[in-house]
Structure formats: C-alpha cells, structure tokens
Design a protein around this motif. Structure first.
Motif, PDB file in Angstrom:
ATOM      1  N   ILE A   7       3.848 -15.070   1.881  1.00  0.00           N
ATOM      2  CA  ILE A   7       3.110 -16.254   2.315  1.00  0.00           C
ATOM      3  C   ILE A   7       4.057 -17.431   2.546  1.00  0.00           C
ATOM      4  N   GLU A   8       5.031 -17.583   1.667  1.00  0.00           N
ATOM      5  CA  GLU A   8       5.991 -18.681   1.772  1.00  0.00           C
ATOM      6  C   GLU A   8       6.842 -18.552   3.029  1.00  0.00           C
ATOM      7  N   LYS A   9       7.180 -17.323   3.407  1.00  0.00           N
ATOM      8  CA  LYS A   9       8.078 -17.099   4.548  1.00  0.00           C
ATOM      9  C   LYS A   9       7.381 -17.237   5.894  1.00  0.00           C
ATOM     10  N   LEU A  10       6.106 -16.854   5.957  1.00  0.00           N
ATOM     11  CA  LEU A  10       5.410 -16.809   7.235  1.00  0.00           C
ATOM     12  C   LEU A  10       4.939 -18.175   7.710  1.00  0.00           C
ATOM     13  N   ASP A  11       4.945 -18.371   9.016  1.00  0.00           N
ATOM     14  CA  ASP A  11       4.363 -19.557   9.636  1.00  0.00           C
ATOM     15  C   ASP A  11       2.856 -19.554   9.405  1.00  0.00           C
ATOM     16  N   ALA A  12       2.257 -20.727   9.229  1.00  0.00           N
ATOM     17  CA  ALA A  12       0.832 -20.826   8.895  1.00  0.00           C
ATOM     18  C   ALA A  12      -0.055 -20.144   9.940  1.00  0.00           C
ATOM     19  N   LYS A  13       0.205 -20.403  11.229  1.00  0.00           N
ATOM     20  CA  LYS A  13      -0.633 -19.811  12.284  1.00  0.00           C
ATOM     21  C   LYS A  13      -0.527 -18.289  12.273  1.00  0.00           C
ATOM     22  N   GLU A  14       0.686 -17.797  12.066  1.00  0.00           N
ATOM     23  CA  GLU A  14       0.902 -16.352  12.029  1.00  0.00           C
ATOM     24  C   GLU A  14       0.169 -15.735  10.838  1.00  0.00           C
ATOM     25  N   LEU A  15       0.216 -16.429   9.704  1.00  0.00           N
ATOM     26  CA  LEU A  15      -0.427 -15.914   8.495  1.00  0.00           C
ATOM     27  C   LEU A  15      -1.946 -15.907   8.622  1.00  0.00           C
ATOM     28  N   ILE A  16      -2.504 -16.964   9.209  1.00  0.00           N
ATOM     29  CA  ILE A  16      -3.954 -17.009   9.437  1.00  0.00           C
ATOM     30  C   ILE A  16      -4.390 -15.806  10.263  1.00  0.00           C
ATOM     31  N   GLU A  17      -3.644 -15.543  11.335  1.00  0.00           N
ATOM     32  CA  GLU A  17      -3.994 -14.432  12.220  1.00  0.00           C
ATOM     33  C   GLU A  17      -3.843 -13.082  11.524  1.00  0.00           C
ATOM     34  N   LYS A  18      -2.808 -12.950  10.697  1.00  0.00           N
ATOM     35  CA  LYS A  18      -2.597 -11.694   9.973  1.00  0.00           C
ATOM     36  C   LYS A  18      -3.736 -11.418   8.988  1.00  0.00           C
ATOM     37  N   VAL A  19      -4.124 -12.438   8.232  1.00  0.00           N
ATOM     38  CA  VAL A  19      -5.195 -12.266   7.246  1.00  0.00           C
ATOM     39  C   VAL A  19      -6.513 -11.978   7.951  1.00  0.00           C
ATOM     40  N   LYS A  20      -6.816 -12.743   8.987  1.00  0.00           N
ATOM     41  CA  LYS A  20      -8.066 -12.548   9.733  1.00  0.00           C
ATOM     42  C   LYS A  20      -8.111 -11.153  10.357  1.00  0.00           C
ATOM     43  N   THR A  21      -7.013 -10.743  10.980  1.00  0.00           N
ATOM     44  CA  THR A  21      -6.972  -9.436  11.635  1.00  0.00           C
ATOM     45  C   THR A  21      -7.134  -8.305  10.628  1.00  0.00           C
ATOM     46  N   THR A  22      -6.513  -8.459   9.464  1.00  0.00           N
ATOM     47  CA  THR A  22      -6.631  -7.447   8.407  1.00  0.00           C
ATOM     48  C   THR A  22      -8.087  -7.255   8.007  1.00  0.00           C
ATOM     49  N   ILE A  23      -8.798  -8.364   7.794  1.00  0.00           N
ATOM     50  CA  ILE A  23     -10.206  -8.299   7.381  1.00  0.00           C
ATOM     51  C   ILE A  23     -11.083  -7.829   8.530  1.00  0.00           C
ATOM     52  N   GLU A  24     -10.862  -8.392   9.709  1.00  0.00           N
ATOM     53  CA  GLU A  24     -11.698  -8.068  10.869  1.00  0.00           C
ATOM     54  C   GLU A  24     -11.588  -6.590  11.244  1.00  0.00           C
ATOM     55  N   THR A  25     -10.385  -6.037  11.200  1.00  0.00           N
ATOM     56  CA  THR A  25     -10.185  -4.625  11.526  1.00  0.00           C
ATOM     57  C   THR A  25     -10.971  -3.730  10.573  1.00  0.00           C
ATOM     58  N   GLU A  26     -10.946  -4.088   9.274  1.00  0.00           N
ATOM     59  CA  GLU A  26     -11.672  -3.284   8.294  1.00  0.00           C
ATOM     60  C   GLU A  26     -13.179  -3.433   8.470  1.00  0.00           C
ATOM     61  N   VAL A  27     -13.664  -4.639   8.768  1.00  0.00           N
ATOM     62  CA  VAL A  27     -15.101  -4.844   9.001  1.00  0.00           C
ATOM     63  C   VAL A  27     -15.565  -4.006  10.190  1.00  0.00           C
ATOM     64  N   GLN A  28     -14.766  -3.979  11.246  1.00  0.00           N
ATOM     65  CA  GLN A  28     -15.115  -3.175  12.422  1.00  0.00           C
ATOM     66  C   GLN A  28     -15.151  -1.689  12.078  1.00  0.00           C
ATOM     67  N   SER A  29     -14.203  -1.244  11.238  1.00  0.00           N
ATOM     68  CA  SER A  29     -14.181   0.161  10.808  1.00  0.00           C
ATOM     69  C   SER A  29     -15.413   0.493   9.978  1.00  0.00           C
ATOM     70  N   MET A  30     -15.806  -0.437   9.093  1.00  0.00           N
ATOM     71  CA  MET A  30     -17.012  -0.236   8.290  1.00  0.00           C
ATOM     72  C   MET A  30     -18.239  -0.093   9.183  1.00  0.00           C
ATOM     73  N   ALA A  31     -18.346  -0.978  10.169  1.00  0.00           N
ATOM     74  CA  ALA A  31     -19.493  -0.955  11.081  1.00  0.00           C
ATOM     75  C   ALA A  31     -19.535   0.354  11.858  1.00  0.00           C
ATOM     76  N   GLN A  32     -18.366   0.838  12.295  1.00  0.00           N
ATOM     77  CA  GLN A  32     -18.311   2.071  13.061  1.00  0.00           C
ATOM     78  C   GLN A  32     -18.691   3.269  12.197  1.00  0.00           C
ATOM     79  N   ARG A  33     -18.176   3.296  10.959  1.00  0.00           N
ATOM     80  CA  ARG A  33     -18.518   4.406  10.053  1.00  0.00           C
ATOM     81  C   ARG A  33     -20.015   4.438   9.790  1.00  0.00           C
ATOM     82  N   LYS A  34     -20.604   3.269   9.597  1.00  0.00           N
ATOM     83  CA  LYS A  34     -22.044   3.206   9.347  1.00  0.00           C
ATOM     84  C   LYS A  34     -22.834   3.678  10.577  1.00  0.00           C
ATOM     85  N   ALA A  35     -22.366   3.281  11.754  1.00  0.00           N
ATOM     86  CA  ALA A  35     -23.046   3.686  13.001  1.00  0.00           C
ATOM     87  C   ALA A  35     -22.952   5.198  13.192  1.00  0.00           C
TER      88      ALA A  35
END
Length: 247
Positions: A216-244
């Motif tokens: 967290i200390e090393k990464l740029d704030a914008k890059e870190l926001i995108e990394k955290v969001k993408t990590t969560i969003e990718t898993e949410v999409q996988s959950m939705a697909q598995r349920k479907a």
C-alpha cells in the motif's frame, strides 16, 4: 410481509437484552486487554446479526476466512444492500467496527454498542465531518482495532460494483495497516429487489487476499484504488456467474 415483521421485531426486541449484556461487558473492561475486550464486545453484535439472518431464512456461504490477518486491518467491501452489515457481523469472526451515518445515533442502545465496537459516525452533509471521520478511523486502526468500510458510499442494490471513493486509501496509508478486500453478492435479494419486503436470499461472501501495508505504501493512490476495486469486482462477477449457472 411476515418475514419482515419477524425480522424487525427481533431487531428491536433484542435491544433490552443487549443493553443488559453491554453493562456486564463494560464492568469487565478494566481487566481485559484491548483485543480481549474487542472480542468480547463482538460476541453480542454477532449473536444479534445471526438472529437477524436466521429470521430472513437466507442461505449464506462464506469462504476465504484464512486471509483475515492478525492485528488491525482495514476491511474493504462492496456495498450491495442493507443486509451487508448483518451478514458480515454474523460471518466474519474478526472483531471490527465500521463507518456509519450519524442518524444511527438516534436509535436506542445500538449507538452505545457501536461506540464500544469502535465504529465511526459520519455526517455526509458536512465536509468537516468527513475529514474528521477519516482521522478518527486512522486513530482506531493505530490503536489496534479493525474497521470495515464501503468505498462505494451507497448501496448498488445488486446493479454491479460502482466507483470507489478515495478516502479508504488515505486511511490505510496513514494507519499503516493492510487492506482486506471482501466481495459480497446476494444481499440485495433479501430486501432491495423485493420493494423492501424481506425474503430469503442466497448470499455469498468471500474474503480475498490482503494488500500488505508495504504494498500500500509503495503504490500510487489511483493505482491502488483500481487494484482493490478490480479485485472485488472480478470476484462479485464470478459469484454472479456461478449462481446463474446453477439456476
């Protein structure tokens, strides 16, 4: 309608019991470490949350609990519905407080518990309050407590993960703690997708690999926001697909 009445009657009917137990817990505080007291306080909200979820008759699947680190951490989750907090309180064994709107302070007993849980109250209409909530959250984390935050700010109501506000990055950097991403899918099935009537839902919770304080200390704030969001969003999409796929 019946499930809604049962759920809300338990929500408020349990308050006298919770108030009595809180007094017992506070009497023990002087003899316990911060970690021990956090764990003790967590038992009551967890019991309350499990009761709430049982009355909705929802099915909850949780995985990834081994990723929860020792010590303080900033838990970062997507915000799908009103039942996100009860689900997480009932399923996450690590004690945590969370950021809540100040209107909750008008309720009986609940805000007193929340203060002992190390929750932070926010007035969304006041910019100074927003800055103070960031400082208060950093202080809680530095003092050894874990905090949950929803960077989207508002519920998505099952319409996918929306943009993350940047405040959580500043909190994690200033506090020097890891970020633990948590993906939530299905809580909007309990209430938001039913014209606010409570019905059983199928909820999936997954705790994901943390971002270390060093990363967290090393990464740029914008890059870190995108990394955290993408990590969560990718898993949410996988959950939705598995349920479907199961339907």
């Amino acid at each position: 309608m019946y499930k809604s009445l049962r759920t809300f009657s338990f929500l408020f009917g349990y308050l006298p019991v919770a108030a009595m137990n809180l007094k017992k817990f506070q009497a023990q505080k002087a003899n316990l470490s911060k970690q021990e007291y956090d764990a003790l306080i967590h038992t009551e909200p967890q019991k309350w949350a499990k009761g709430i979820m049982a009355r909705t008759k929802s099915r909850v699947e949780t995985s990834g609990l081994d990723y929860l680190p020792d010590g303080p951490a900033l838990l970062v989750a997507n915000h799908e519905g009103n039942f996100d907090i009860p689900v997480l309180l009932s399923e996450i064994p690590k004690p945590f407080g969370f950021i809540s709107k100040k209107e909750v302070k008008k309720l009986p007993v609940i805000p007193v518990y929340m203060e002992d849980m190390n929750c932070v109250f926010l007035d969304r209409t006041d910019r100074k309050s927003a800055y103070k909530s960031i400082a208060d959250t950093v202080g809680k984390l530095k003092d050894g407590h874990s905090i949950l935050i929803f960077p989207e700010g508002t519920r998505s109501k099952g319409e996918g993960v929306t943009d993350f506000k940047s405040g959580f990055i500043r909190i994690a950097k200033d506090a020097g703690v890891p970020i633990v991403p948590i993906a939530i899918h299905g809580t909007s099935e309990i209430m938001e997708k039913n014209s606010n009537q409570i019905r059983p839902g199928h909820v999936t919770i997954r705790v994901l690999e943390p971002f270390s304080a060093e990363e967290i200390e090393k990464l740029d704030a914008k890059e870190l926001i995108e990394k955290v969001k993408t990590t969560i969003e990718t898993e949410v999409q996988s959950m939705a697909q598995r349920k479907a796929d199961l339907q």
